[in-house]
Design a protein around this motif. Structure first.
Motif, PDB file in Angstrom:
ATOM      1  N   PRO A 159      75.788  56.698  35.568  1.00 42.71           N
ATOM      2  CA  PRO A 159      75.487  57.397  34.311  1.00 42.71           C
ATOM      3  C   PRO A 159      74.000  57.319  33.980  1.00 42.71           C
ATOM      4  CG  PRO A 159      77.377  55.922  34.071  1.00 42.71           C
ATOM      5  CD  PRO A 159      76.749  55.616  35.390  1.00 42.71           C
ATOM      6  N   GLU A 160      73.543  58.287  33.206  1.00 43.39           N
ATOM      7  CA  GLU A 160      72.143  58.323  32.814  1.00 43.39           C
ATOM      8  C   GLU A 160      71.815  57.189  31.840  1.00 43.39           C
ATOM      9  OE1 GLU A 160      71.460  61.841  30.302  1.00 43.39           O
ATOM     10  OE2 GLU A 160      73.638  61.889  30.067  1.00 43.39           O
ATOM     11  N   ARG A 161      70.528  56.886  31.715  1.00 48.52           N
ATOM     12  CA  ARG A 161      70.081  55.910  30.726  1.00 48.52           C
ATOM     13  C   ARG A 161      69.949  56.603  29.384  1.00 48.52           C
ATOM     14  NH1 ARG A 161      66.113  54.285  35.129  1.00 48.52           N
ATOM     15  NH2 ARG A 161      67.230  52.668  36.261  1.00 48.52           N
ATOM     16  N   LEU A 162      70.484  55.967  28.351  1.00 41.86           N
ATOM     17  CA  LEU A 162      70.553  56.587  27.034  1.00 41.86           C
ATOM     18  C   LEU A 162      70.037  55.627  25.972  1.00 41.86           C
ATOM     19  CD1 LEU A 162      74.176  58.036  27.364  1.00 41.86           C
ATOM     20  CD2 LEU A 162      72.047  59.346  27.490  1.00 41.86           C
ATOM     21  N   PHE A 163      69.214  56.156  25.067  1.00 46.75           N
ATOM     22  CA  PHE A 163      68.695  55.362  23.964  1.00 46.75           C
ATOM     23  C   PHE A 163      68.817  56.171  22.675  1.00 46.75           C
ATOM     24  CE2 PHE A 163      66.712  53.733  27.765  1.00 46.75           C
ATOM     25  CZ  PHE A 163      66.814  52.362  27.598  1.00 46.75           C
ATOM     26  N   GLY A 164      69.171  55.485  21.596  1.00 46.69           N
ATOM     27  CA  GLY A 164      69.366  56.212  20.353  1.00 46.69           C
ATOM     28  C   GLY A 164      69.305  55.321  19.135  1.00 46.69           C
ATOM     29  N   ILE A 165      69.807  55.854  18.020  1.00 41.81           N
ATOM     30  CA  ILE A 165      69.772  55.140  16.746  1.00 41.81           C
ATOM     31  C   ILE A 165      71.156  55.097  16.121  1.00 41.81           C
ATOM     32  CG2 ILE A 165      67.347  55.641  16.260  1.00 41.81           C
ATOM     33  CD1 ILE A 165      68.422  57.860  14.319  1.00 41.81           C
ATOM     34  N   PHE A 166      71.289  54.160  15.194  1.00 46.58           N
ATOM     35  CA  PHE A 166      72.555  53.894  14.495  1.00 46.58           C
ATOM     36  C   PHE A 166      72.222  53.816  13.005  1.00 46.58           C
ATOM     37  CE2 PHE A 166      75.674  50.660  12.984  1.00 46.58           C
ATOM     38  CZ  PHE A 166      76.860  51.209  13.434  1.00 46.58           C
ATOM     39  N   PRO A 167      72.007  54.965  12.354  1.00 44.73           N
ATOM     40  CA  PRO A 167      71.621  54.930  10.943  1.00 44.73           C
ATOM     41  C   PRO A 167      72.789  54.503  10.061  1.00 44.73           C
ATOM     42  CG  PRO A 167      72.023  57.188  11.623  1.00 44.73           C
ATOM     43  CD  PRO A 167      72.126  56.349  12.860  1.00 44.73           C
ATOM     44  N   VAL A 168      72.500  53.685   9.074  1.00 48.56           N
ATOM     45  CA  VAL A 168      73.537  53.288   8.119  1.00 48.56           C
ATOM     46  C   VAL A 168      73.807  54.464   7.187  1.00 48.56           C
ATOM     47  CG1 VAL A 168      74.157  51.693   6.281  1.00 48.56           C
ATOM     48  CG2 VAL A 168      72.824  50.874   8.255  1.00 48.56           C
ATOM     49  N   PRO A 169      75.060  54.946   7.082  1.00 46.17           N
ATOM     50  CA  PRO A 169      75.346  56.162   6.297  1.00 46.17           C
ATOM     51  C   PRO A 169      75.447  55.896   4.800  1.00 46.17           C
ATOM     52  CG  PRO A 169      77.356  55.362   7.300  1.00 46.17           C
ATOM     53  CD  PRO A 169      76.253  54.460   7.800  1.00 46.17           C
ATOM     54  N   ASP A 170      74.388  55.346   4.248  1.00 46.60           N
ATOM     55  CA  ASP A 170      74.342  54.973   2.840  1.00 46.60           C
ATOM     56  C   ASP A 170      74.267  56.235   1.978  1.00 46.60           C
ATOM     57  OD1 ASP A 170      73.745  54.015   0.314  1.00 46.60           O
ATOM     58  OD2 ASP A 170      72.217  52.603   0.996  1.00 46.60           O
ATOM     59  N   ALA A 171      75.267  56.436   1.133  1.00 47.55           N
ATOM     60  CA  ALA A 171      75.308  57.649   0.307  1.00 47.55           C
ATOM     61  C   ALA A 171      74.132  57.732  -0.653  1.00 47.55           C
ATOM     62  CB  ALA A 171      76.620  57.708  -0.462  1.00 47.55           C
ATOM     63  N   GLU A 172      73.616  56.590  -1.105  1.00 43.98           N
ATOM     64  CA  GLU A 172      72.481  56.583  -2.019  1.00 43.98           C
ATOM     65  C   GLU A 172      71.165  56.894  -1.318  1.00 43.98           C
ATOM     66  OE1 GLU A 172      72.705  56.340  -5.297  1.00 43.98           O
ATOM     67  OE2 GLU A 172      74.884  56.251  -5.069  1.00 43.98           O
ATOM     68  N   GLN A 173      71.185  56.833   0.021  1.00 40.78           N
ATOM     69  CA  GLN A 173      69.982  57.122   0.816  1.00 40.78           C
ATOM     70  C   GLN A 173      70.262  58.269   1.785  1.00 40.78           C
ATOM     71  OE1 GLN A 173      67.049  55.561   0.415  1.00 40.78           O
ATOM     72  NE2 GLN A 173      67.812  54.154  -1.147  1.00 40.78           N
ATOM     73  N   ALA A 174      71.070  59.232   1.348  1.00 46.19           N
ATOM     74  CA  ALA A 174      71.516  60.288   2.255  1.00 46.19           C
ATOM     75  C   ALA A 174      70.351  61.069   2.860  1.00 46.19           C
ATOM     76  CB  ALA A 174      72.467  61.236   1.529  1.00 46.19           C
ATOM     77  N   GLU A 175      69.342  61.373   2.062  1.00 46.12           N
ATOM     78  CA  GLU A 175      68.211  62.135   2.580  1.00 46.12           C
ATOM     79  C   GLU A 175      67.472  61.359   3.661  1.00 46.12           C
ATOM     80  OE1 GLU A 175      64.170  64.412   0.945  1.00 46.12           O
ATOM     81  OE2 GLU A 175      65.651  63.620  -0.470  1.00 46.12           O
ATOM     82  N   ARG A 176      67.338  60.059   3.438  1.00 47.12           N
ATOM     83  CA  ARG A 176      66.659  59.238   4.444  1.00 47.12           C
ATOM     84  C   ARG A 176      67.474  59.165   5.733  1.00 47.12           C
ATOM     85  NH1 ARG A 176      65.629  52.857   3.650  1.00 47.12           N
ATOM     86  NH2 ARG A 176      67.818  52.850   4.287  1.00 47.12           N
ATOM     87  N   VAL A 177      68.788  59.073   5.604  1.00 46.49           N
ATOM     88  CA  VAL A 177      69.653  59.040   6.788  1.00 46.49           C
ATOM     89  C   VAL A 177      69.446  60.308   7.618  1.00 46.49           C
ATOM     90  CG1 VAL A 177      72.042  59.023   7.602  1.00 46.49           C
ATOM     91  CG2 VAL A 177      71.376  57.570   5.674  1.00 46.49           C
ATOM     92  N   VAL A 178      69.472  61.449   6.945  1.00 47.00           N
ATOM     93  CA  VAL A 178      69.274  62.719   7.643  1.00 47.00           C
ATOM     94  C   VAL A 178      67.879  62.772   8.257  1.00 47.00           C
ATOM     95  CG1 VAL A 178      69.133  65.220   7.354  1.00 47.00           C
ATOM     96  CG2 VAL A 178      70.968  63.932   6.227  1.00 47.00           C
ATOM     97  N   ASP A 179      66.872  62.368   7.515  1.00 46.74           N
ATOM     98  CA  ASP A 179      65.502  62.388   8.034  1.00 46.74           C
ATOM     99  C   ASP A 179      65.357  61.500   9.261  1.00 46.74           C
ATOM    100  OD1 ASP A 179      64.672  64.145   6.090  1.00 46.74           O
ATOM    101  OD2 ASP A 179      63.756  62.619   4.803  1.00 46.74           O
TER     102      ASP A 179
END
Length: 293
Positions: free
Chosen positions: A3-23
Motif C-alpha cells: 500500500p502507498e504511504r499516507l499522511f493526514g490529519i484528525f481534526p476534532v469535530p468541535d461544534a463551537e469551532q466548526a469554521e476552524r475544523v473546516v479551515d
C-alpha cells in the motif's frame, strides 16, 4: 504491491469551532496531505455529526481522501452505513474510505437507544457487519441476512461506490486484529494508547490471519493515529518536540514497525499552524528519508 504511504490529519469535530475544523481540512487539502479522518461519537454533545461533516468537507475539498476515524457501528446500521459511504464516494469522485469500530462508551450508546454489547458481542456484530457492507457495495439484489445482531429481508444493495472503498478497523485485541487480517482492508490504531512495544505482536497477528485466509498481508493498510505537537526546542514527550524528532519517530513507525503512514491529532491550540508545519516541514522529510533521499 505494498500500500502507498499516507499522511493526514484528525481534526476534532468541535461544534463551537466548526469554521476552524473546516479551515484545517481545507488547508490540508491545499498542502497535499492525503487524508482527513473524523471521529464518530454521536453521543458527544460538543461534536458535530461525523457523516454530516464528512459530506460537507467532500463538497469543499478537491483531492484529500476522507474517512470516519472510526464509524460508530452500534449507532450506524451496516447496510445504511454502506449506502452512505458509497453515496459520498460517488459524490466526491472516489475519495472516501470507511474506518469502522466495534463501539465503546456503552452507557452513552445505550442512552441514544443503541445496543449495550459485551466485548464479545461487539466483535461478533462487527464480523457480521463487514460482509453486509460489502454486499451492499456489490449492489446485490434480495440480500437476506439472519444474524445475531443484524438482519436483512430481501434488501436491494447499491449504488456501488466509485472505487473500492477500504474498510479500516480500529482494533486492539487479538480477535479484532485477526479480523483485520482475514476480512478488512486496513488497521487504524491510536498511538500511544497502544504502546509502541506492543505493535510488532499486533502486526504479526494481522499478517498471520491474512495468510491463513489466502490474502496478501502487504495489502492491508496500517495507519497510526498519533497525538502530538510540533514545537521548537527540547523534546518533552513522544511526538512533543521539534521537526527533527517528528521525522525520526514517524520514519520509525513506517520503517521499523510497519505502518504505512500516520494521521495527526494536534495536541496544540493552533491546529492550523500545526497542520501547516506537519505538511510542509515533517511529511516531506519523512517521505524523503524513507525513499533514501
Amino acid at each position: 504491491m505494498a500500500p502507498e504511504r499516507l499522511f493526514g490529519i484528525f481534526p476534532v469535530p468541535d461544534a463551537e469551532q466548526a469554521e476552524r475544523v473546516v479551515d484545517q481540512v481545507l488547508l490540508a487539502d491545499r498542502l497535499g496531505l492525503d487524508l482527513a479522518g473524523v471521529q464518530d461519537h454521536p453521543y458527544q454533545r460538543r461534536h458535530l455529526d461525523a457523516w454530516t461533516l464528512l459530506s460537507y468537507l467532500a463538497g469543499r475539498t478537491e483531492r484529500i481522501r476522507l474517512f470516519p476515524d472510526v464509524a460508530n457501528l452500534p449507532l450506524r446500521p451496516p447496510a445504511l452505513l454502506a449506502k452512505a459511504a458509497a453515496s459520498l464516494d460517488r459524490l466526491s469522485g472516489g475519495r472516501v474510505e470507511l474506518g469502522l469500530g466495534a463501539g465503546a462508551f456503552w452507557d452513552a450508546i445505550a442512552a441514544w437507544n443503541g445496543p449495550k454489547r459485551t466485548p464479545k458481542e461487539s466483535v461478533d456484530a462487527l464480523e457480521e457487519a463487514i460482509p453486509i457492507i460489502r454486499r451492499v457495495w456489490a449492489a446485490e439484489r434480495g440480500i437476506r441476512v439472519e444474524g445475531e445482531h443484524y438482519r436483512l429481508a430481501g434488501a436491494h444493495g447499491g449504488p456501488p461506490p466509485a472505487h473500492d472503498i477500504g474498510i479500516w478497523l480500529g482494533a486492539y485485541g487479538p480477535r479484532m486484529l485477526r479480523l483485520v487480517g482475514r476480512a478488512a482492508d486496513g488497521w487504524v490504531p491510536s498511538l500511544p494508547n497502544l504502546p509502541l512495544a506492543d505493535v510488532p505482536a499486533r502486526m504479526a497477528l494481522i499478517d498471520e490471519a491474512a495468510e491463513r485466509a489466502g490474502r496478501d498481508p502487504a495489502r492491508v493498510v496500517r495507519l497510526a493515529n498519533v497525538n502530538g505537537a510540533i514545537e521548537d526546542g527540547a523534546v518533552t514527550g513522544w511526538l512533543h518536540g521539534p521537526v527533527e524528532h517528528w521525522v525520526e519517530e514517524l520514519g520509525g513507525l513506517v520503517r521499523d514497525l510497519g505502518f504505512n503512514g500516520a494521521v495527526l491529532w494536534c495536541d496544540h491550540e493552533d491546529a492550523l499552524g500545526q497542520t501547516e508545519r506537519f505538511a510542509r516541514e515533517v511529511v516531506p522529510r519523512v517521505r524523503a528519508g524513507l525513499d533514501g533521499g
